[in-house]
Write a protein that holds these residues in place. Structure first.
Motif, short mmCIF file in Angstrom:
data_model
loop_
_atom_site.label_atom_id
_atom_site.label_comp_id
_atom_site.label_asym_id
_atom_site.label_seq_id
_atom_site.Cartn_x
_atom_site.Cartn_y
_atom_site.Cartn_z
N ASN A 174 0.83 -1.21 0.00
CA ASN A 174 0.00 0.00 0.00
C ASN A 174 0.86 1.26 0.00
OD1 ASN A 174 -2.36 -1.50 0.00
ND2 ASN A 174 -2.57 -1.45 2.22
N GLU A 175 1.94 1.26 0.79
CA GLU A 175 2.84 2.42 0.81
C GLU A 175 3.47 2.64 -0.55
OE1 GLU A 175 5.77 2.35 3.93
OE2 GLU A 175 4.27 1.85 5.44
N LEU A 176 3.87 1.55 -1.19
CA LEU A 176 4.47 1.64 -2.51
C LEU A 176 3.47 2.18 -3.53
CD1 LEU A 176 6.83 1.14 -4.43
CD2 LEU A 176 6.07 -1.23 -4.63
N HIS A 177 2.26 1.70 -3.46
CA HIS A 177 1.22 2.20 -4.37
C HIS A 177 1.01 3.71 -4.19
CE1 HIS A 177 -2.42 2.35 -6.76
NE2 HIS A 177 -3.00 2.96 -5.74
N GLU A 178 0.93 4.14 -2.95
CA GLU A 178 0.75 5.57 -2.66
C GLU A 178 1.93 6.38 -3.18
OE1 GLU A 178 -1.87 7.37 -1.41
OE2 GLU A 178 -2.93 5.46 -1.67
N ALA A 179 3.13 5.85 -2.99
CA ALA A 179 4.34 6.55 -3.45
C ALA A 179 4.34 6.68 -4.97
CB ALA A 179 5.59 5.83 -2.96
N VAL A 211 1.73 6.78 -6.90
CA VAL A 211 0.65 7.68 -7.33
C VAL A 211 1.08 9.15 -7.22
CG1 VAL A 211 -1.67 8.50 -6.71
CG2 VAL A 211 -1.21 6.05 -6.84
N HIS A 212 1.87 9.45 -6.19
CA HIS A 212 2.31 10.82 -5.98
C HIS A 212 3.60 11.07 -6.76
CE1 HIS A 212 -0.45 10.16 -2.66
NE2 HIS A 212 -0.62 11.46 -2.66
N LEU A 213 3.52 11.93 -7.74
CA LEU A 213 4.66 12.19 -8.61
C LEU A 213 5.84 12.81 -7.88
CD1 LEU A 213 2.72 13.50 -11.73
CD2 LEU A 213 3.63 11.20 -11.33
N SER A 214 5.58 13.40 -6.73
CA SER A 214 6.65 14.07 -6.00
C SER A 214 7.50 13.12 -5.17
CB SER A 214 6.05 15.14 -5.07
OG SER A 214 5.21 14.53 -4.12
N THR A 215 7.16 11.84 -5.16
CA THR A 215 7.90 10.87 -4.37
C THR A 215 9.28 10.65 -4.98
OG1 THR A 215 5.85 9.73 -3.80
CG2 THR A 215 7.87 8.53 -3.42
N ASP A 216 10.28 10.66 -4.12
CA ASP A 216 11.66 10.45 -4.51
C ASP A 216 11.85 9.02 -5.03
OD1 ASP A 216 14.40 10.41 -4.73
OD2 ASP A 216 14.79 10.77 -2.61
N ASP A 217 12.61 8.89 -6.12
CA ASP A 217 12.86 7.56 -6.68
C ASP A 217 13.57 6.64 -5.69
OD1 ASP A 217 11.67 8.22 -9.07
OD2 ASP A 217 13.56 8.63 -10.12
#
Length: 60
Positions: A19-24, A26-32
């Motif tokens: 779930n955390e990975l999915h949320e990350a 979805v949000h384009l601002s998440t660091d690679d």
């Protein structure tokens, strides 16, 4: 802790990481790097689940 209880806990952790990975993602601002770390942690938990299942099979 029984093997079954440990397996349930690991599966719960795996689902949380999923779930955390999915949320990350979805949000384009998440660091690679954060995404890579989540994937790494999720894979480690999955490996633990598989090892535990295999060790449980050898006990029966």
């Amino acid at each position: 802790m029984t093997i079954q209880a440990h397996l349930v806990e690991l599966e719960r952790k795996h689902k949380i990481l999923e779930n955390e990975l999915h949320e990350a993602l979805v949000h384009l601002s998440t660091d690679d790097l954060q995404i890579v770390e989540l994937k790494r942690r999720k894979l480690l938990v999955k490996d633990q689940i598989e090892r535990l299942k295999q060790s449980g099979d050898t006990l029966h």
